[in-house]
Design a protein around this motif. Structure first.
Motif, PDB file in Angstrom:
ATOM      1  N   MET A   1      27.951  71.136  14.949  1.00 26.80           N
ATOM      2  CA  MET A   1      28.604  72.152  14.177  1.00 26.80           C
ATOM      3  C   MET A   1      28.655  71.670  12.744  1.00 26.80           C
ATOM      4  N   ARG A   2      28.441  72.553  11.810  1.00 27.09           N
ATOM      5  CA  ARG A   2      28.485  72.211  10.399  1.00 27.09           C
ATOM      6  C   ARG A   2      29.554  73.050   9.727  1.00 27.09           C
ATOM      7  N   THR A   3      30.301  72.441   8.837  1.00 29.56           N
ATOM      8  CA  THR A   3      31.316  73.187   8.106  1.00 29.56           C
ATOM      9  C   THR A   3      31.103  72.970   6.622  1.00 29.56           C
ATOM     10  N   PRO A   4      31.359  73.999   5.815  1.00 32.04           N
ATOM     11  CA  PRO A   4      31.173  73.851   4.366  1.00 32.04           C
ATOM     12  C   PRO A   4      32.238  72.961   3.757  1.00 32.04           C
ATOM     13  N   GLU A   5      31.846  72.233   2.730  1.00 35.50           N
ATOM     14  CA  GLU A   5      32.794  71.393   2.006  1.00 35.50           C
ATOM     15  C   GLU A   5      32.478  71.455   0.513  1.00 35.50           C
ATOM     16  N   GLY A   6      33.026  72.418  -0.161  1.00 36.69           N
ATOM     17  CA  GLY A   6      32.910  72.566  -1.620  1.00 36.69           C
ATOM     18  C   GLY A   6      31.492  72.595  -2.160  1.00 36.69           C
ATOM     19  N   HIS A   7      31.241  73.344  -3.142  1.00 35.74           N
ATOM     20  CA  HIS A   7      29.988  73.449  -3.897  1.00 35.74           C
ATOM     21  C   HIS A   7      28.751  73.524  -3.030  1.00 35.74           C
ATOM     22  N   GLY A   8      28.840  74.162  -1.915  1.00 32.64           N
ATOM     23  CA  GLY A   8      27.661  74.386  -1.078  1.00 32.64           C
ATOM     24  C   GLY A   8      27.255  73.197  -0.224  1.00 32.64           C
ATOM     25  N   ALA A   9      27.920  72.064  -0.351  1.00 29.85           N
ATOM     26  CA  ALA A   9      27.586  70.902   0.473  1.00 29.85           C
ATOM     27  C   ALA A   9      28.106  71.125   1.885  1.00 29.85           C
ATOM     28  N   THR A  10      27.462  70.510   2.842  1.00 34.98           N
ATOM     29  CA  THR A  10      27.934  70.609   4.223  1.00 34.98           C
ATOM     30  C   THR A  10      28.184  69.224   4.786  1.00 34.98           C
ATOM     31  N   VAL A  11      29.079  69.171   5.746  1.00 34.18           N
ATOM     32  CA  VAL A  11      29.421  67.922   6.425  1.00 34.18           C
ATOM     33  C   VAL A  11      29.205  68.145   7.905  1.00 34.18           C
ATOM     34  N   GLU A  12      28.604  67.171   8.549  1.00 38.09           N
ATOM     35  CA  GLU A  12      28.383  67.250   9.989  1.00 38.09           C
ATOM     36  C   GLU A  12      29.686  66.934  10.716  1.00 38.09           C
ATOM     37  N   VAL A  13      30.117  67.825  11.606  1.00 39.50           N
ATOM     38  CA  VAL A  13      31.330  67.619  12.391  1.00 39.50           C
ATOM     39  C   VAL A  13      30.932  67.556  13.848  1.00 39.50           C
ATOM     40  N   THR A  14      31.294  66.478  14.503  1.00 40.20           N
ATOM     41  CA  THR A  14      30.967  66.330  15.923  1.00 40.20           C
ATOM     42  C   THR A  14      32.251  66.396  16.729  1.00 40.20           C
ATOM     43  N   PRO A  15      32.183  66.964  17.928  1.00 44.25           N
ATOM     44  CA  PRO A  15      33.382  67.020  18.766  1.00 44.25           C
ATOM     45  C   PRO A  15      33.865  65.614  19.108  1.00 44.25           C
ATOM     46  N   ALA A  16      35.172  65.485  19.247  1.00 42.57           N
ATOM     47  CA  ALA A  16      35.747  64.180  19.605  1.00 42.57           C
ATOM     48  C   ALA A  16      35.248  63.761  20.975  1.00 42.57           C
ATOM     49  N   LYS A  17      34.828  62.522  21.072  1.00 40.99           N
ATOM     50  CA  LYS A  17      34.375  61.985  22.355  1.00 40.99           C
ATOM     51  C   LYS A  17      35.574  61.477  23.141  1.00 40.99           C
ATOM     52  N   ALA A  18      35.454  61.557  24.425  1.00 41.33           N
ATOM     53  CA  ALA A  18      36.520  61.025  25.275  1.00 41.33           C
ATOM     54  C   ALA A  18      36.573  59.511  25.106  1.00 41.33           C
ATOM     55  N   ARG A  19      37.774  58.977  24.952  1.00 43.46           N
ATOM     56  CA  ARG A  19      37.935  57.526  24.831  1.00 43.46           C
ATOM     57  C   ARG A  19      37.639  56.876  26.176  1.00 43.46           C
ATOM     58  N   PRO A  20      36.966  55.748  26.143  1.00 40.85           N
ATOM     59  CA  PRO A  20      36.751  55.050  27.411  1.00 40.85           C
ATOM     60  C   PRO A  20      38.074  54.514  27.945  1.00 40.85           C
ATOM     61  N   THR A  21      38.194  54.455  29.232  1.00 39.38           N
ATOM     62  CA  THR A  21      39.387  53.899  29.854  1.00 39.38           C
ATOM     63  C   THR A  21      39.381  52.393  29.677  1.00 39.38           C
ATOM     64  N   VAL A  22      40.489  51.870  29.208  1.00 40.58           N
ATOM     65  CA  VAL A  22      40.656  50.427  29.076  1.00 40.58           C
ATOM     66  C   VAL A  22      41.489  49.969  30.273  1.00 40.58           C
ATOM     67  N   ARG A  23      41.047  48.896  30.894  1.00 37.25           N
ATOM     68  CA  ARG A  23      41.777  48.323  32.034  1.00 37.25           C
ATOM     69  C   ARG A  23      42.662  47.204  31.517  1.00 37.25           C
ATOM     70  N   LEU A  24      43.976  47.439  31.597  1.00 36.91           N
ATOM     71  CA  LEU A  24      44.947  46.510  31.021  1.00 36.91           C
ATOM     72  C   LEU A  24      45.787  45.831  32.087  1.00 36.91           C
ATOM     73  N   ALA A  25      46.088  44.576  31.830  1.00 36.94           N
ATOM     74  CA  ALA A  25      47.052  43.841  32.635  1.00 36.94           C
ATOM     75  C   ALA A  25      48.297  43.670  31.787  1.00 36.94           C
TER      76      ALA A  25
END
Length: 124
Positions: A1-25
């Protein structure tokens, strides 16, 4: 997905990835503290195993408990304290990340924790 960011420039926006599960003691003899911290971490999707002292924790690691990524170890415990537990982990499980946990955050205590193998320090 691309969203505009001032003066015609675009920024690439990626969906948030699921965080890996950390195994904690969590190794802490204060039941309420351990239970509260475990609940917070589980709510974030992490796998949490609990021990109330360093001796049963290290014994279970030797027996082949499920893999653990990070150990959060209280420094003041009655039998095998956190300093000895951190030293044991540094020697026998060097790949395991090690965090010290303590109500006492004086410089001497923090330095001793790092000398014993802690890679980080969490104040209660």
């Amino acid at each position: 997905m691309r969203t505009p960011e001032g003066h015609g420039a675009t920024v690439e926006v990626t969906p948030a990835k699921a965080r890996p599960t950390v195994r904690l003691a969590l190794v802490d003899d204060h039941n309420l503290m351990r239970a509260g911290l475990a609940a917070l971490l589980r709510a974030r999707g992490h796998r949490v195993l609990e021990w109330n002292d360093g001796r049963p924790f290290t014994r279970d690691l030797l027996a082949g408990t499920e893999p653990i990524d990070v150990a959060v170890v209280d420094l003041r415990m009655p039998d095998m304290d956190g300093f000895r537990t951190l030293e044991w982990l540094r020697t026998h499980r060097p790949q395991l990340r090690r965090l010290a946990l303590s109500l006492d955050n004086h410089d001497a205590v923090v330095l001793k924790a790092f000398r014993c193998g802690a890679q980080g320090f969490l104040a209660k």
